[in-house]
Design a protein around this motif. Structure first.
Motif, mmCIF file in Angstrom:
data_model
loop_
_atom_site.group_PDB
_atom_site.id
_atom_site.type_symbol
_atom_site.label_atom_id
_atom_site.label_comp_id
_atom_site.label_asym_id
_atom_site.label_seq_id
_atom_site.Cartn_x
_atom_site.Cartn_y
_atom_site.Cartn_z
ATOM 1 N N GLY A 79 -5.195 -8.741 1.062
ATOM 2 C CA GLY A 79 -5.220 -7.531 0.240
ATOM 3 C C GLY A 79 -6.604 -6.912 0.168
ATOM 4 O O GLY A 79 -6.760 -5.687 0.260
ATOM 5 N N GLN A 80 -7.636 -7.727 0.005
ATOM 6 C CA GLN A 80 -9.001 -7.202 -0.081
ATOM 7 C C GLN A 80 -9.398 -6.519 1.223
ATOM 8 O O GLN A 80 -9.986 -5.434 1.226
ATOM 9 C CB GLN A 80 -9.974 -8.347 -0.397
ATOM 10 N N LEU A 81 -9.071 -7.156 2.344
ATOM 11 C CA LEU A 81 -9.398 -6.558 3.648
ATOM 12 C C LEU A 81 -8.617 -5.259 3.856
ATOM 13 O O LEU A 81 -9.150 -4.276 4.380
ATOM 14 C CB LEU A 81 -9.075 -7.552 4.770
ATOM 15 N N THR A 82 -7.354 -5.257 3.443
ATOM 16 C CA THR A 82 -6.518 -4.065 3.614
ATOM 17 C C THR A 82 -7.046 -2.915 2.772
ATOM 18 O O THR A 82 -7.087 -1.758 3.227
ATOM 19 C CB THR A 82 -5.065 -4.389 3.237
ATOM 20 N N ASP A 129 -5.864 1.185 3.296
ATOM 21 C CA ASP A 129 -4.434 1.320 3.007
ATOM 22 C C ASP A 129 -4.170 0.771 1.606
ATOM 23 O O ASP A 129 -3.730 -0.367 1.435
ATOM 24 C CB ASP A 129 -3.605 0.566 4.044
ATOM 25 N N PRO A 130 -4.442 1.577 0.566
ATOM 26 C CA PRO A 130 -4.310 1.067 -0.805
ATOM 27 C C PRO A 130 -2.886 0.662 -1.170
ATOM 28 O O PRO A 130 -2.695 -0.265 -1.950
ATOM 29 C CB PRO A 130 -4.803 2.242 -1.668
ATOM 30 N N VAL A 131 -1.891 1.357 -0.624
ATOM 31 C CA VAL A 131 -0.497 1.006 -0.945
ATOM 32 C C VAL A 131 -0.163 -0.379 -0.419
ATOM 33 O O VAL A 131 0.394 -1.227 -1.129
ATOM 34 C CB VAL A 131 0.458 2.060 -0.367
ATOM 35 N N ALA A 132 -0.522 -0.642 0.851
ATOM 36 C CA ALA A 132 -0.278 -1.967 1.422
ATOM 37 C C ALA A 132 -1.090 -3.035 0.704
ATOM 38 O O ALA A 132 -0.619 -4.162 0.506
ATOM 39 C CB ALA A 132 -0.615 -1.953 2.911
ATOM 40 N N ALA A 133 -2.308 -2.688 0.311
ATOM 41 C CA ALA A 133 -3.154 -3.654 -0.396
ATOM 42 C C ALA A 133 -2.524 -4.036 -1.731
ATOM 43 O O ALA A 133 -2.498 -5.217 -2.101
ATOM 44 C CB ALA A 133 -4.552 -3.074 -0.603
ATOM 45 N N ARG A 134 -2.018 -3.045 -2.460
ATOM 46 C CA ARG A 134 -1.387 -3.351 -3.752
ATOM 47 C C ARG A 134 -0.174 -4.242 -3.562
ATOM 48 O O ARG A 134 0.101 -5.126 -4.389
ATOM 49 C CB ARG A 134 -1.015 -2.045 -4.464
ATOM 50 N N LEU A 140 -5.845 1.133 -8.859
ATOM 51 C CA LEU A 140 -5.215 2.058 -9.799
ATOM 52 C C LEU A 140 -6.213 3.075 -10.330
ATOM 53 O O LEU A 140 -5.909 4.272 -10.448
ATOM 54 C CB LEU A 140 -4.583 1.279 -10.958
ATOM 55 N N LEU A 141 -7.412 2.623 -10.652
ATOM 56 C CA LEU A 141 -8.446 3.545 -11.121
ATOM 57 C C LEU A 141 -8.781 4.584 -10.055
ATOM 58 O O LEU A 141 -8.955 5.771 -10.357
ATOM 59 C CB LEU A 141 -9.709 2.776 -11.515
ATOM 60 N N ARG A 142 -8.888 4.142 -8.814
ATOM 61 C CA ARG A 142 -9.202 5.098 -7.744
ATOM 62 C C ARG A 142 -8.103 6.139 -7.584
ATOM 63 O O ARG A 142 -8.363 7.260 -7.145
ATOM 64 C CB ARG A 142 -9.410 4.342 -6.435
ATOM 65 N N ALA A 143 -6.868 5.751 -7.923
ATOM 66 C CA ALA A 143 -5.744 6.689 -7.822
ATOM 67 C C ALA A 143 -5.579 7.517 -9.084
ATOM 68 O O ALA A 143 -4.642 8.311 -9.172
ATOM 69 C CB ALA A 143 -4.467 5.925 -7.522
#
Length: 987
Positions: A696-699, A704-709, A739-742
């Protein structure tokens, strides 16, 4: 794992010399792809499955693709002149059937071939060619003359077809006429056809004509089984060419004797049963406990056994029961044969090729898999009695073969004797350092024998739990121990509960394990070793609802008990104590860690020392002592590989990957490593959770924030299964950051608040290093500055000294609450000193944004722009492409500073007004300007909505539109870009 890594057909290995010799025989000095027209006989001999056919096909590959040389491949008129025949294992082989079938497949019709009237003799064997063959010759009275005419006619047909090489495989099954034809071809004065013949020596009848053919051999190739190195190469060729662990290769070689077909069948079975896994770039096996007998091996061996008379079969049964070299006398006694019948039975068994004699004259199966195939086919009553006879014979041997005696008594159904010998064998095996072997012996006994509770407890205490590679075995053991909870003696009941709790800890079911351990404590008052062991487990801060002080009390209660324990038990408890102290944030644990050796003093301590080094490595990771973490984990990994502790190895490799994430080490190569671990369902939940966090951290860093979440959600779920609060914090914090970034402030406040609440309940601020910055950002975005101040104060008071990651997070938290370029610079320096370049760059980014946003110091803006560019380059070099794009987006662009063109009168030309609602293109609308101004002032979406009398959803839409127009991806970057481009006007 089955299906995730496709298995391939094996390559030919270990036959370079034989292949070169056979190709030289076939080709001679002719150009590649042409048969030389040479003569002679090449014999390829070896047992079943040793690779005779594969060698011949590889030699014929010079003629073209391998598929053209299958036994059933059609003959090509424009291709190589090779005729390939295979003798089938018919009970009554057909006269010349092998040659006739090969010729029939080679050519549809003999029409157009230059045949003499002699070819009319072929009509009886080629009735479908009647219309194209010469008339049948006059019959002859002498059968031998008729047979000779037939052989000459076949030879003429070969010559007419231009066949230069005749390959006949498995001639031990050939009919006499076929063998006569091969001898006839080999004996001709001018040999026109080179013969390549393969066979199994053990299956050649004593009166076979093959012996005459072998006398004329110009090349004899005897194929032996592969050695360990070539066995590893063969397995590797089936598994993508990747390395094979030496122990795995030795294990397969020992059980297959290096016979290629047996190796191939074994690997395919293990792969199909998900028993093969990739670990750190090489293939290993989960359980080195045995190889199932494939149907191919079972059927082949069964057919050979069924040919023998009853006495010979009984002798083979006895050899399978013994499963080790034995004298004729011992075999005869186990088989229950008379002395009169023994000699004939022994000779027949040797002639079958299944048994061989060693240098001392003892008899045993040529291959272990053959022995197992025979053993499994023996009727159970006969087999049980034979094992009882074998046990009785072996009990008088000195030194006693404990493993064999345990096996014989088990198979004979003598539970008491089985338990006695298995326990002694396990103790000896543990002393030799073979923990995997001891685990197999003890678990087999515990799971399949009805034992009294004290015996169950004694055996369970012997098991080195860290060496149990398969989590399913823990559940089996837990079920066995549950029976002990109904014991009559209170001490036995308590110990069974304590052992169950420890097993549940290994299953990472901490809440259930804690309940069992606490229930056991009152009954362990007179068992100090077991009590201390249980207390140390209760001191580990796992599970929810128990504050750190409660764990510390268990730690202090256990401390006085450790000094009176035997060395192995004391080392185990020292490791548990050090692990608990460091997890609880007690710096004293680092001094106590000196008691854990770097290497085991004796083999039986290997798993303990490995686990100790792993625990220290994980603690160093948590504290941010990354150099120490690398050293400890690399040491633990060396031990785990040396002693094949697969369960520990998985944990070590995962934690090492986590260190590499924090320290920015080889991010490009990190992802495939953690993906393989996270995707293995056989691994324990926490191991998969930790690997998934790194994914997740690498993603997230690569865009790709959606895939990371989604990855963080999986990691959270896995950690919740185990009740591991410390493993929950990082994925929850990372989710809140996304979430904050979004712009989803409320959700970021919620999830970061859950993580903060868990830490506050535990009172373990050591675990909050990844949470603190994002929690402060979320609280400030929500307008809760007082809560942010309180959180920072509690964190500062709760973290230990000499914890670089926690100290760096504190510096960053102070800068977040009181934004100042110098404060962010100090935080960046702290992260850089700790060895975390990624976090240092993110702190530098905040420093640059402060320089750009401070209107009271306009002279700092160039420095801020330069620093943003430097940060972007650093992030890009690290591999954080998504983060690298963010600083470049907020840097001023030339277009933003270019004044509008003016008319000759010095006025800016007015744009023509359009009817309807005005469009603003890439410029901010007046409403968007109002919203962005309030964002820059630190207002949350609900606060902005209230101030402007709009809905929260509408405000979110304005923010998204403004971020899109200014090409930024965060609220902070939005405010800075608007200020930098002078879009907001006077405050």
């Amino acid at each position: 794992m089955a299906g995730s890594h496709p298995i391939a057909a094996p390559r030919l290995v270990g036959r370079d010399r034989e292949l070169a010799a056979l190709q030289a025989f076939i080709y001679g000095d002719a150009p590649r792809g042409e048969a030389s027209g040479g003569s002679g006989v090449a014999l390829v001999e070896g047992e079943a499955g040793v690779g005779k056919s594969r060698l011949i096909r590889a030699a014929l590959m010079a003629y073209g693709p391998e598929e053209e040389h299958r036994p059933d491949a059609p003959y090509r008129q424009d291709g190589p002149r090779v005729l390939h025949a295979v003798c089938p294992p018919f009970r009554e082989p057909l006269t010349l059937g092998t040659i006739v079938d090969a010729l029939r497949q080679a050519v549809d019709t003999p029409e157009g071939l230059a045949l003499t009237p002699l070819a009319g003799a072929l009509r009886p064997v080629f009735p479908e060619w009647t219309d194209h063959l010469p008339p049948a010759p006059e019959p002859v009275a002498d059968p031998s003359a008729a047979r000779h005419r037939m052989l000459r006619a076949l030879a003429e047909l070969l010559a007419a077809l231009g066949v230069r090489v005749l390959v006949v495989e498995d001639v031990h099954w050939a009919d006499p006429a076929t063998l006569e034809f091969l001898v006839f071809l080999a004996a001709r004065p001018v040999a026109e056809v080179a013969l390549v013949v393969s066979y199994r020596p053990e299956d050649v009848p004593a009166d076979s004509l093959l012996r005459r053919l072998s006398a004329r051999a110009t090349l004899r190739l005897e194929l032996a089984p592969l050695n360990v190195a070539d066995t590893a190469r063969l397995i590797s060729s089936m598994l993508g060419g990747e390395p094979i662990s030496h122990r795995f290769a030795s294990f397969v070689h020992e059980r297959t004797e290096g016979v290629p077909l047996s190796v191939e069948e074994a690997v395919r079975l293990m792969h199909a049963r998900s028993d093969l896994v990739r670990r750190d770039g090489r293939w290993v096996r989960r359980r080195l406990t045995g190889i199932a007998v494939s149907a191919t091996v079972r059927d082949a061996v069964g057919e050979r056994v069924d040919r023998l008379d009853p006495q010979a079969r009984q002798l083979l049964y006895a050899a399978a029961v013994l499963s080790a070299p034995a004298t004729e006398v011992v075999l005869t006694q186990v088989a229950g044969l008379s002395e009169e019948a023994a000699l004939d039975a022994t000779l027949a068994a040797l002639d079958s090729g299944l048994l061989v004699a060693d240098e001392r004259g003892r008899l045993a199966y040529r291959h272990e898999l053959a022995a197992r195939a025979v053993h499994d086919a023996i009727a159970i009553p006969w087999r049980r009695r034979a094992h009882a006879r074998a046990a009785q014979l072996l009990e008088s041997v000195e030194p006693q073969p404990l493993l064999r005696l345990a096996r014989h008594h088990r198979e004979a159904g003598d539970i008491a004797s089985w338990c006695q010998y298995a326990e002694r064998a396990a103790a000896r095996t543990l002393a030799a350092g073979d923990e995997d072997g001891a685990v197999g012996l003890l678990l087999d006994l515990l799971l399949h024998a009805e034992l009294e509770v004290p015996v169950v407890l004694r055996l369970a205490r012997m098991i080195p739990l860290s060496s149990v590679a398969d989590p399913a075995r823990y559940r089996e053991l837990a079920r066995v121990l549950q029976k002990g909870e109904d014991a009559d003696a209170a001490g036995d009941r308590a110990e069974a509960l304590a052992l169950s709790g420890e097993v549940l800890f290994y299953l990472q079911e901490y809440d259930a394990g804690r309940a069992a351990l606490e229930a056991a404590m009152p009954g362990l008052a007179d068992r100090p070793a077991e009590a201390a062991r249980a207390m140390m487990l209760l001191a580990r801060p796992r599970g929810r609802g128990v504050p750190a002080d409660a764990h510390r009390r268990w730690l202090e209660r256990a401390a006085p008990l450790t000094h009176a324990l035997a060395p192995p038990d004391r080392l185990r408890l020292v490791i548990a104590s050090v692990t608990a102290r460091l997890t609880l944030g007690d710096p004293v644990g680092w001094a106590a860690a000196a008691e854990i050796p770097d290497a085991p003093a004796t083999p039986d301590l290997a798993s303990l020392v490995t686990a100790g080094q792993l625990n220290l490595g994980h603690a160093a990771l948590t504290w941010g002592r990354y150099a120490d973490a690398r050293a400890r984990l690399d040491r633990a990994r060396t031990l785990a590989e040396q002693h094949e502790h697969l369960l520990l190895h998985d944990m070590i490799v995962t934690t090492r990957a986590h260190v590499d994430w924090f320290t920015g080490e080889d991010w490009a190569g990190l992802l495939p490593r953690v993906v393989a671990l996270a995707g293995d369902p056989a691994l324990q939940p926490l191991t998969r959770s930790e690997a998934t966090v790194v994914i997740g951290q690498l993603t997230a860093a690569t865009g790709d924030p959606v895939a990371a979440r989604a990855q963080f959600a999986v990691a959270i779920e896995l950690a919740e299964q185990a009740g591991a609060v410390d493993h929950l914090v990082e994925p929850m914090a990372a989710t809140a950051r996304l979430l904050l970034r979004a712009g989803e402030v409320e959700e970021a406040v919620r999830i970061s608040g859950e993580a903060a609440e868990m830490i506050e309940d535990k009172g373990l601020w050591l675990w909050a290093a990844e949470l603190l910055p994002v929690r402060l950002d979320a609280l400030l975005a929500a307008g809760r500055s007082a809560d942010a101040e309180r959180l920072l104060g509690e964190y500062a008071a709760g973290i230990p000294d000499d914890a670089p990651a926690q100290a760096a997070a504190l510096r960053l938290g102070e800068a977040i609450l009181r934004p100042d370029p110098d404060a962010f610079a100090a935080a960046a320096d702290a992260y850089a000193t700790a060895g975390r370049p990624y976090d240092a760059l993110l702190a530098r980014e905040r420093q640059a944004l402060c320089l750009l946003a401070d209107e009271s110091r306009p002279g700092d803006r160039p420095a801020g722009s330069a620093l943003l560019t430097e940060v972007a380059e650093g992030l890009r070099a690290l591999g954080a492409t998504s983060d690298a794009a963010r600083p470049s987006e907020v840097a001023p662009t030339p277009a933003a500073k270019t004044p509008a063109a003016k008319t000759s009168a010095g006025e800016t030309p007015a744009e023509p007004r359009r009817r309807g609602r005005p469009g603003y293109g890439d410029r901010l609308s007046p409403r968007e300007v109002e919203v962005v101004r309030l964002v820059a002032a630190g207002q949350t979406n609900p606060q902005i909505a209230e101030a402007l009398t709009l809905s929260v959803k509408t405000i979110g839409g304005h923010i998204e539109s403004a971020m899109r127009k200014l090409r930024v991806s965060s609220r902070t970057a939005l405010a800075v870009a608007a200020v930098e481009q002078d879009l907001l006007g006077p405050a």
